[in-house]
Structure formats: structure tokens, C-alpha cells
Design a protein around this motif. Structure first.
Motif, short mmCIF file in Angstrom:
data_model
loop_
_atom_site.label_atom_id
_atom_site.label_comp_id
_atom_site.label_asym_id
_atom_site.label_seq_id
_atom_site.Cartn_x
_atom_site.Cartn_y
_atom_site.Cartn_z
N ARG A 31 2.54 19.43 41.57
CA ARG A 31 1.76 19.87 40.42
C ARG A 31 1.34 21.33 40.55
O ARG A 31 1.35 22.08 39.59
N LEU A 32 0.95 21.74 41.77
CA LEU A 32 0.55 23.13 41.98
C LEU A 32 1.72 24.09 41.80
O LEU A 32 1.57 25.15 41.18
N THR A 33 2.88 23.74 42.34
CA THR A 33 4.03 24.63 42.16
C THR A 33 4.48 24.65 40.70
O THR A 33 4.92 25.68 40.19
N ALA A 34 4.34 23.53 39.99
CA ALA A 34 4.67 23.50 38.57
C ALA A 34 3.74 24.42 37.78
O ALA A 34 4.19 25.17 36.91
N GLY A 41 6.33 32.08 35.09
CA GLY A 41 7.42 32.09 34.12
C GLY A 41 7.00 32.74 32.82
O GLY A 41 7.76 33.52 32.22
N ILE A 42 5.78 32.44 32.37
CA ILE A 42 5.26 33.09 31.16
C ILE A 42 5.14 34.60 31.40
O ILE A 42 5.54 35.40 30.54
N TRP A 43 4.61 34.99 32.55
CA TRP A 43 4.52 36.42 32.87
C TRP A 43 5.90 37.07 32.82
O TRP A 43 6.06 38.16 32.25
N PHE A 44 6.90 36.41 33.41
CA PHE A 44 8.25 36.96 33.47
C PHE A 44 8.84 37.15 32.08
O PHE A 44 9.35 38.22 31.74
N VAL A 45 8.74 36.14 31.24
CA VAL A 45 9.31 36.21 29.89
C VAL A 45 8.58 37.28 29.07
O VAL A 45 9.22 38.10 28.39
N VAL A 46 7.25 37.30 29.14
CA VAL A 46 6.49 38.30 28.39
C VAL A 46 6.84 39.71 28.88
O VAL A 46 7.01 40.64 28.07
N SER A 47 6.98 39.88 30.18
CA SER A 47 7.35 41.19 30.73
C SER A 47 8.71 41.64 30.22
O SER A 47 8.88 42.81 29.86
N LEU A 48 9.67 40.74 30.19
CA LEU A 48 11.00 41.10 29.70
C LEU A 48 10.99 41.41 28.21
O LEU A 48 11.71 42.30 27.75
N VAL A 49 10.17 40.69 27.44
CA VAL A 49 10.10 40.93 26.00
C VAL A 49 9.58 42.34 25.71
O VAL A 49 10.04 43.00 24.77
N MET A 72 7.34 38.65 40.94
CA MET A 72 8.72 38.17 40.93
C MET A 72 9.03 37.46 42.24
O MET A 72 9.68 36.40 42.24
N LEU A 73 8.57 38.00 43.36
CA LEU A 73 8.75 37.35 44.65
C LEU A 73 8.03 36.00 44.68
O LEU A 73 8.57 35.00 45.16
N LEU A 74 6.81 35.97 44.14
CA LEU A 74 6.06 34.71 44.08
C LEU A 74 6.76 33.68 43.18
O LEU A 74 6.77 32.49 43.50
N LEU A 75 7.35 34.13 42.08
CA LEU A 75 8.08 33.23 41.19
C LEU A 75 9.27 32.60 41.92
O LEU A 75 9.50 31.40 41.82
N VAL A 76 9.99 33.40 42.67
CA VAL A 76 11.14 32.88 43.42
C VAL A 76 10.68 31.86 44.46
O VAL A 76 11.26 30.77 44.58
N LEU A 77 9.64 32.19 45.22
CA LEU A 77 9.15 31.26 46.25
C LEU A 77 8.65 29.96 45.64
O LEU A 77 8.98 28.87 46.12
N SER A 78 7.86 30.07 44.59
CA SER A 78 7.31 28.88 43.94
C SER A 78 8.41 28.00 43.34
O SER A 78 8.37 26.78 43.46
N THR A 79 9.39 28.63 42.72
CA THR A 79 10.48 27.87 42.11
C THR A 79 11.34 27.18 43.17
O THR A 79 11.70 26.01 43.01
N VAL A 115 18.65 29.90 49.02
CA VAL A 115 18.40 30.41 47.66
C VAL A 115 17.21 31.36 47.67
O VAL A 115 17.26 32.46 47.11
N ALA A 116 16.12 30.94 48.31
CA ALA A 116 14.92 31.78 48.35
C ALA A 116 15.19 33.08 49.10
O ALA A 116 14.82 34.17 48.62
N ALA A 117 15.82 33.01 50.25
CA ALA A 117 16.08 34.21 51.06
C ALA A 117 16.99 35.19 50.33
O ALA A 117 16.74 36.40 50.33
N THR A 118 18.04 34.68 49.70
CA THR A 118 18.96 35.54 48.97
C THR A 118 18.25 36.22 47.80
O THR A 118 18.41 37.43 47.58
#
Length: 138
Positions: A31-34, A41-49, A72-79, A115-118
Motif C-alpha cells: 500500500r505504501l509503495t502504491a 507518477g502524478i508528478w512525472f506526468v504533470v512535469s512532462l505536460v 525520478m530516482l524515487l519513482l524508479v525505486l518505488s516502482t 531493472v532498478a539498477a539499470t
């Protein structure tokens, strides 16, 4: 029939299994990682927009900022962590043979780390290469 059920509960108590132990912890981690994935994810999409375009140069310049690279690093780790937790549950639920389950869980761990390291390496390389290029030109 009731005796068999009572016996199974007793065995769970002896082994220390059940909802009061590791299952709750795993559920909360999912639940915490979700929640982290949702926010990042919202931050990422809004940033790209809000970027003027999605060309390589624009996105690379955007990623050089620590205010963008760190989330972005935190998004990768969390995902990657969330993916690992979810697939672990599926493997534990649907793979009956203990040996196969252990092997698949090991492969899952290796895959999640790869995946995370790459991904982390790619983000850091873009961020630091662009910073170094900007410092040598200026």
C-alpha cells in the motif's frame, strides 16, 4: 470436519503464521509503495505536460535538475519495489512446489534489482553527464 479446521489453526499458531505476522507487513508495504507510485507518477506526468516539447534535448535538460532527478530516482525505486512485492505474492499463491517457488523468487529478486539498477544508472548518467558538459562549456 470441525476438528480438521481446529487442527490447522493450532498448527498455524505453533508455526507463528497468520495475519498478525509477516502478512500484514507485506500488505502495508504494497500500500505504501502504491501511494508513492501514485504521487510520483502524478508528478512525472504533470512535469512532462509542462515541458515545451518531448525532444531528447529538452528531457535531458529537465533531468539535470536535482528537483527532477531525485523524484525520478524515487519513482524508479518505488516502482521496482512495488513490482517485486506484487509478483512475490503471485508466486507464493500459485507456485505449489517449494523448490520452484524459491528459484522463481530468487529470479524475481535478481530481475527487480537489475531493472532498478539499470534505470538508476541511466538517470544518473544523464544527470551527471549533462551537468559536466554544462560546466566544461561555461
Amino acid at each position: 470436519m470441525a476438528t480438521a479446521f481446529r487442527s490447522a489453526s493450532g498448527l498455524k499458531r505453533v508455526r507463528g503464521l497468520g495475519a498478525a505476522h509477516s502478512g500484514t507487513h507485506h500488505w502495508w508495504l504494497q500500500r505504501l509503495t502504491a501511494a508513492g507510485n501514485l504521487l510520483l507518477g502524478i508528478w512525472f506526468v504533470v512535469s512532462l505536460v509542462f515541458l515545451p516539447d518531448l525532444s531528447r534535448a529538452t528531457v535531458t535538460a529537465w533531468l539535470t535538475s536535482p528537483l527532477n532527478a531525485i523524484p525520478m530516482l524515487l519513482l524508479v525505486l518505488s516502482t521496482a519495489w512495488h513490482m517485486r512485492l506484487g509478483v512475490q505474492v503471485m508466486l507464493e499463491d500459485y507456485v505449489a512446489a517449494p523448490g520452484s517457488r524459491r528459484l522463481l523468487l530468487l529470479l524475481l529478486d535478481l530481475y527487480a534489482v537489475a531493472v532498478a539498477a539499470t534505470s538508476l544508472f541511466a538517470i544518473l548518467k544523464i544527470a551527471f553527464t549533462s551537468i559536466a558538459a554544462g560546466a566544461s562549456n561555461g
